[in-house]
Scaffold this active site. Structure first.
Site, PDB file in Angstrom:
ATOM      1  N   HIS A 100       0.845  -1.198   0.000  1.00 49.08           N
ATOM      2  CA  HIS A 100       0.000   0.000   0.000  1.00 49.08           C
ATOM      3  C   HIS A 100       0.880   1.247   0.000  1.00 49.08           C
ATOM      4  O   HIS A 100       1.945   1.256   0.608  1.00 49.08           O
ATOM      5  CB  HIS A 100      -0.901   0.009   1.239  1.00 49.08           C
ATOM      6  CG  HIS A 100      -2.061   0.947   1.118  1.00 49.08           C
ATOM      7  ND1 HIS A 100      -3.221   0.611   0.454  1.00 49.08           N
ATOM      8  CD2 HIS A 100      -2.242   2.208   1.555  1.00 49.08           C
ATOM      9  CE1 HIS A 100      -4.068   1.629   0.498  1.00 49.08           C
ATOM     10  NE2 HIS A 100      -3.486   2.619   1.156  1.00 49.08           N
TER      11      HIS A 100
ATOM     12  N   ASP B 236     -13.412   3.207   7.818  1.00 48.49           N
ATOM     13  CA  ASP B 236     -12.397   3.916   7.023  1.00 48.49           C
ATOM     14  C   ASP B 236     -12.998   4.440   5.728  1.00 48.49           C
ATOM     15  O   ASP B 236     -12.699   5.554   5.295  1.00 48.49           O
ATOM     16  CB  ASP B 236     -11.203   3.004   6.715  1.00 48.49           C
ATOM     17  CG  ASP B 236     -10.194   3.734   5.819  1.00 48.49           C
ATOM     18  OD1 ASP B 236      -9.760   4.834   6.209  1.00 48.49           O
ATOM     19  OD2 ASP B 236      -9.886   3.250   4.725  1.00 48.49           O
TER      20      ASP B 236
ATOM     21  N   ARG C 201     -12.466  12.979   5.148  1.00 47.13           N
ATOM     22  CA  ARG C 201     -11.157  13.664   5.268  1.00 47.13           C
ATOM     23  C   ARG C 201     -10.786  14.347   3.972  1.00 47.13           C
ATOM     24  O   ARG C 201     -10.203  15.427   3.966  1.00 47.13           O
ATOM     25  CB  ARG C 201     -10.076  12.646   5.641  1.00 47.13           C
ATOM     26  CG  ARG C 201     -10.134  12.218   7.090  1.00 47.13           C
ATOM     27  CD  ARG C 201      -9.231  11.028   7.343  1.00 47.13           C
ATOM     28  NE  ARG C 201      -7.872  11.262   6.921  1.00 47.13           N
ATOM     29  CZ  ARG C 201      -7.081  10.322   6.391  1.00 47.13           C
ATOM     30  NH1 ARG C 201      -7.498   9.092   6.246  1.00 47.13           N
ATOM     31  NH2 ARG C 201      -5.857  10.613   6.031  1.00 47.13           N
TER      32      ARG C 201
ATOM     33  N   LYS D 260      -7.644  -1.200   7.135  1.00 42.87           N
ATOM     34  CA  LYS D 260      -8.135  -2.055   6.041  1.00 42.87           C
ATOM     35  C   LYS D 260      -7.142  -3.166   5.720  1.00 42.87           C
ATOM     36  O   LYS D 260      -7.524  -4.271   5.368  1.00 42.87           O
ATOM     37  CB  LYS D 260      -8.529  -1.249   4.806  1.00 42.87           C
ATOM     38  CG  LYS D 260      -7.511  -0.323   4.240  1.00 42.87           C
ATOM     39  CD  LYS D 260      -8.134   0.545   3.128  1.00 42.87           C
ATOM     40  CE  LYS D 260      -7.189   1.624   2.672  1.00 42.87           C
ATOM     41  NZ  LYS D 260      -7.558   2.950   3.142  1.00 42.87           N
TER      42      LYS D 260
HETATM   43  N1  URA Z   1      -4.084   5.890   1.774  1.00 41.04           N
HETATM   44  C1  URA Z   1      -5.053   5.454   2.608  1.00 41.04           C
HETATM   45  O1  URA Z   1      -5.554   4.341   2.454  1.00 41.04           O
HETATM   46  N2  URA Z   1      -5.441   6.250   3.598  1.00 41.04           N
HETATM   47  C2  URA Z   1      -4.915   7.477   3.809  1.00 41.04           C
HETATM   48  O2  URA Z   1      -5.305   8.138   4.728  1.00 41.04           O
HETATM   49  C3  URA Z   1      -3.904   7.927   2.937  1.00 41.04           C
HETATM   50  C4  URA Z   1      -3.510   7.111   1.925  1.00 41.04           C
END
Ligand code: URA
Length: 434
Positions: A82, A161, A168, A187
């Protein structure tokens, strides 16, 4: 417990208890806490930060807001990757098929574009027919068959999330170590993985602007992984210019296809191979990292990673022909060139402004209900360090509507700096944490 009291306490930098954080996360997920209160709490967190205890509680509450997937019945080590978010950052679509072709099981739960940065899901959905809203059973079946599946967080995986991320994006609360760390790790830890490779971006196009902040974020995520008994390794990588040449969803998919066919940009290829090698090594497919690097390169060079990506596209309802015939992808209706006003060396390309211009033209969301325009974006013609003449093309803007075009073009023009002296070369991979 009253939400407003928790907001006030966080605003005053008090440490909240595990129960208080659970109350906020559960209340927001079920809709009892409205957007405006969650937005205020996020802003308070942005300014006040969180202790390790709060960060663990936030991550675990978000993770437990949905299902925790068990992949125990699928043989093999499960490793995901990620990124914390960058501009032109399409490495997931390259390193995941390389790692899967090398025998790693890659369950990839990805996010959408956030602020000026792109998201893997939006890029994938530019492939006609591609579906990322699979059920958990479909996800598992594809993993067992192909070793790779891309899905989004639906209401089954970390729904908290899913909702907080979208909020956000439109409330100026993205660039926060605890909010990014909890978002990513909730996640990732819910998807049943054994190990995780993180790409923590640093620079003007990243959420973390300095290496010190990036290191703090990397350490926070590696720490969460350790507390949950998962092996997590983070690379801190440069994001002071876009990665590769393409920025914008379908444009990036075209570059992914070229890279998987060995005709990609050097920086993108190098970083994707290193990320894939780390995944292969953490999966213990090879005994050493150097052997993992060699295997990653072999899987790219012999075409098996590209074949894997095509199979995955097909399995998820997409048209794999679009990876060779770019006319089958969404295409822009107009193009505008940005010209260099002088001769010299490109000494900077502000990635954030390129990302914002692309977002403004429709590649990203300005408000959370916005629908993405997959066709639009920017293609760079040059990268930092290259020589240009006065009047040569620096980049091209691809658009479908002219509403924000002038503003986007101005932003892009200002993003380039052309100087007399050749700039010093910058390292792409700066540090490894974990
Ligand atoms: N990637 C994500 O999954 N969440 C974030 O807050 C920033 C980048």
């Amino acid at each position: 417990m009253r939400t407003v009291d928790l907001i006030l306490r966080k605003r005053g930098a008090d440490e909240l208890s595990v129960e208080e954080i659970q109350f906020l996360v559960n209340g927001y997920t079920t809709g009892e806490i409205p957007d405006y209160q969650m937005a205020a709490f996020l802003m308070a967190t942005y300014f006040s930060g969180m202790t390790d205890r709060e960060l663990s509680a936030l991550t675990e509450s978000m993770m437990q807001s949905g299902e925790t997937i068990s992949l125990a019945d699928i043989p093999g080590v499960k490793v995901d990757k990620h990124s914390t978010g960058g501009v032109g950052d399409k490495t997931s679509l390259i390193c995941a098929p390389i790692a899967a072709a090398a025998g790693v099981i890659v369950p990839m739960i990805s996010g959408r574009g956030l602020g000026h940065t792109g998201g893997t899901l939006d890029k994938l959905e530019s492939i006609p027919g591609f579906r990322t809203d699979l059920t958990i059973d479909q996800f598992k079946a594809q993993l067992a068959e192909l070793g790779l599946c891309f899905i989004g967080q639906n209401d089954e995986v970390s729904p908290a999330d899913n909702r907080i991320y979208a909020l956000r994006d439109v409330t100026g609360t993205v660039e926060s170590v605890p909010l990014i760390a909890s978002s990513i790790m909730s996640k990732k830890m819910a998807e049943g993985i054994d190990a995780l490779v993180l790409d923590v971006k640093v620079g003007n196009g990243a959420f973390m602007k300095t290496q010190v902040e990036a290191r703090r974020l990397a350490q926070a995520m590696v720490g969460i992984g350790r507390r949950l008994d998962k092996k997590v390794q983070a690379l801190i990588t440069d994001m002071n210019q876009p990665l590769g040449y393409a920025v914008g969803n379908a444009l990036e998919v075209m570059e992914v296809s070229q890279t998987l066919q060995k005709a990609g940009p050097a920086d993108l290829t190098r970083l994707s191979l290193e990320l894939a090698a780390r995944m292969i090594f953490l999966a213990k497919v090879t005994p050493t990292l150097d052997e993992a690097r060699k295997l990653a390169e072999d899987k790219l060079m012999d075409g098996s990673a590209y074949k894997k990506f095509r199979q995955v596209v097909q399995a998820q309802g997409g048209n794999p022909q679009a990876l060779d015939r770019f006319d089958l992808l969404p295409n822009a209706t107009g193009m505008r060139e940005v010209i260099s006003p002088r001769a010299g060396f490109v000494s900077a390309i502000k990635a954030e402004d390129i990302g914002r211009a692309s977002q403004m033209m429709g590649a990203g969301r300005m408000v959370k209900e916005d629908i993405i325009d997959h066709a639009v974006g920017v293609i760079l013609e040059v990268k930092v360090g290259e020589k240009v003449e006065a009047g040569s093309v620096l980049c091209r803007l691809y658009y479908t509507g002219e509403e924000h075009l002038d503003e986007a073009a101005e932003l892009v023009e200002d993003a380039f700096r052309v100087s007399n002296a050749r700039p010093e070369e910058r390292e792409l991979i700066l540090e490894v944490v974990g």
